[in-house]
Scaffold this active site. Structure first.
Site, mmCIF file in Angstrom:
data_model
loop_
_atom_site.group_PDB
_atom_site.id
_atom_site.type_symbol
_atom_site.label_atom_id
_atom_site.label_comp_id
_atom_site.label_asym_id
_atom_site.label_seq_id
_atom_site.Cartn_x
_atom_site.Cartn_y
_atom_site.Cartn_z
ATOM 1 N N PHE A 292 28.013 -2.577 3.136
ATOM 2 C CA PHE A 292 27.708 -1.548 4.145
ATOM 3 C C PHE A 292 28.906 -1.480 5.078
ATOM 4 C CE2 PHE A 292 26.891 -0.331 8.453
ATOM 5 C CZ PHE A 292 25.989 0.715 8.383
ATOM 6 N N GLU A 293 29.408 -0.295 5.291
ATOM 7 C CA GLU A 293 30.479 -0.110 6.272
ATOM 8 C C GLU A 293 30.426 1.326 6.736
ATOM 9 O OE1 GLU A 293 34.128 -0.681 4.034
ATOM 10 O OE2 GLU A 293 34.472 -2.613 4.943
ATOM 11 N N ILE A 294 30.567 1.519 8.028
ATOM 12 C CA ILE A 294 30.903 2.852 8.533
ATOM 13 C C ILE A 294 32.208 2.631 9.271
ATOM 14 C CG2 ILE A 294 30.231 4.806 9.982
ATOM 15 C CD1 ILE A 294 27.317 3.957 9.596
#
Ligand code: GDP
Ligand code: MN
Length: 405
Positions: A292-294
């Site tokens: 998960f990465e933004i």
């Protein structure tokens, strides 16, 4: 008795009332979701066709893409406000289709059905028609499909491939996770240094990485991309933990070499305290879980990040060890960014095997219609680094965290 014209007017009236009744009954018996409703609106017909997007034509064979829009982006609901120049991005194989379908469904149901952000799919091989058909049908924004250029998914000339093969054999015997895998190493190196430079990614400012078989457990009641932009955040996470040491024995030596060659790239007010317990002498193995990465693509494309990646890449640990993109991104975020530029999203409830981030705070979970079990929240357990993140940033832990540790 009514004569000719009057009778026709009466017939017409009956027909109109009948039609109105039919519409009323069919719509109220079967509620039509807003997004489908907009598809049915004739003024949007032109947007539902599949066509080659401008980005693919300008990038030749490296990328094929399909443009597919449901409804009018940015026009749907008052809640969404101004959209940011951002996209979801997924690296996947054709065989991942049903696992990524599940992830997309989750992201759409909990967030993107209200926003219609684009989705870029990248693969070292050409995506097949089945993969494109299934994913395009599920994504409410435009979908784009790109092939990774060979030079981003192969050995750089300075790597001794016999030595790399021997390492894989040894690490396989030691049962180190993915230790014997060649493709996993290319994947980690690609996610570390190249995905943000793919031609399809160049037009975007922010990305949200989504992997196969993830789940979101709560409604996302705001636009995280917009939050990132308005608050000058460059990198964000929901789960953090300790890396398996045998995959990165010399990573920190390589990082220290980079720091001494490029002191100008190290941010004042960075997060060294998150990465090291002795002021930088050794790495404590804490990292943000990068499935998960933004994040901010322009940060990854900056000279600071590219110098960092190239320095590490030349040291060979992607092949001579098994450096993951999670510690590579995390160390970069920890050293090249000011600590305020890294954000923890408590509100985004997330699962990737085997860990869950379930938001701390009962009222928040009720408000966001969460369906995760709070006792499974990993944040305050011993193997998570999130407490350390809170400490380094002088943040107060959310009320109720004691019950989850
Ligand atoms: P894990 O989460 O570390 O267990 O690794 P995954 O198997 O989930 O792989 C990470 C991401 O890379 C996922 O999005 C996969 O679909 C993708 N991926 C892994 N290996 C390959 C590969 O050989 N080719 C492609 N195209 N994608 C891959
Ligand atoms: Mn995964």
């Amino acid at each position: 008795m009514s004569s000719g014209p009057v009778r026709y007017v009466r017939y017409l009236l009956f027909a109109a009332v009948g039609l109105a009744l039919f519409f009323f009954v069919s719509r109220s018996a079967l509620p039509i979701p807003e997004t489908i409703g907009s598809k049915l609106n004739p003024s949007n017909y032109k947007d539902t066709s599949t066509s080659t997007s401008s980005s693919s034509s300008s990038h030749g064979n490296a990328a094929t893409s399909k443009e597919h829009t449901n409804g009018v982006p940015g026009n749907g609901s008052a809640l969404q406000g101004e959209r940011v120049n951002a996209t979801f991005v997924t690296l996947a194989r054709n065989s991942d289709v049903w696992d990524i379908a599940k992830s997309i469904r989750s992201v759409e149901d909990r967030f993107n059905r209200n926003y219609h952000y684009d989705w870029v799919f990248l693969n070292d091989k050409e995506f097949d028609d089945n993969f494109k058909k299934i994913t395009t049908a599920l994504v409410s924004g435009n979908t784009h499909y790109g092939v990774i250029p060979k030079e981003h998914w192969s050995y750089p000339e300075w790597i001794d491939q016999d030595k790399a093969a021997k390492v894989r054999e040894d690490m396989g015997q030691k049962k180190i996770i993915y230790g014997d895998s060649e493709s996993y190493r290319h994947m980690c190196r690609y996610e570390s240094g190249f995905f943000f430079r793919h031609p399809l990614m160049l037009n975007y400012e922010y990305y949200w990485r989504v992997e196969p078989s993830i789940e979101l457990f709560c409604d996302i009641s705001f636009d995280p991309f917009r939050f990132m932009k308005e608050n000058d955040k460059k990198y964000s996470f929901v789960l953090s933990l300790y890396e398996y040491f045998d995959t990165i024995p010399t990573l920190w030596d390589s990082v220290k070499k980079f720091m001494s060659n490029h002191p100008e790239h190290i941010a004042k007010g960075n997060s060294m305290g998150f990465l090291s317990d002795d002021g930088g002498k050794t790495y404590n193995k804490c990292h943000f879980w990068s499935n998960f990465e933004i994040g901010h693509l322009e940060w990854l494309r900056s000279k600071e990040y590219l110098d960092y990646f190239e320095s590490l890449d030349h040291d060979g640990g992607f092949f001579y060890e098994r450096w993951g993109d999670a510690p590579v991104h995390s160390i970069a975020a920890g050293l090249l960014l000011k600590k305020e530029q890294i954000h923890f999203f408590n509100e985004i409830a997330y699962y990737h095997i085997p860990f869950t981030h379930c938001p701390t705070g009962e009222q928040l979970r009720l408000d966001l219609k969460c369906h995760c079990n709070p006792s499974e929240n990993f944040d305050w357990k011993g193997y998570s680094c999130t407490s350390r993140f809170f400490h380094v940033n002088d943040m107060k832990k959310p009320a109720g965290y004691e019950d989850e540790s």
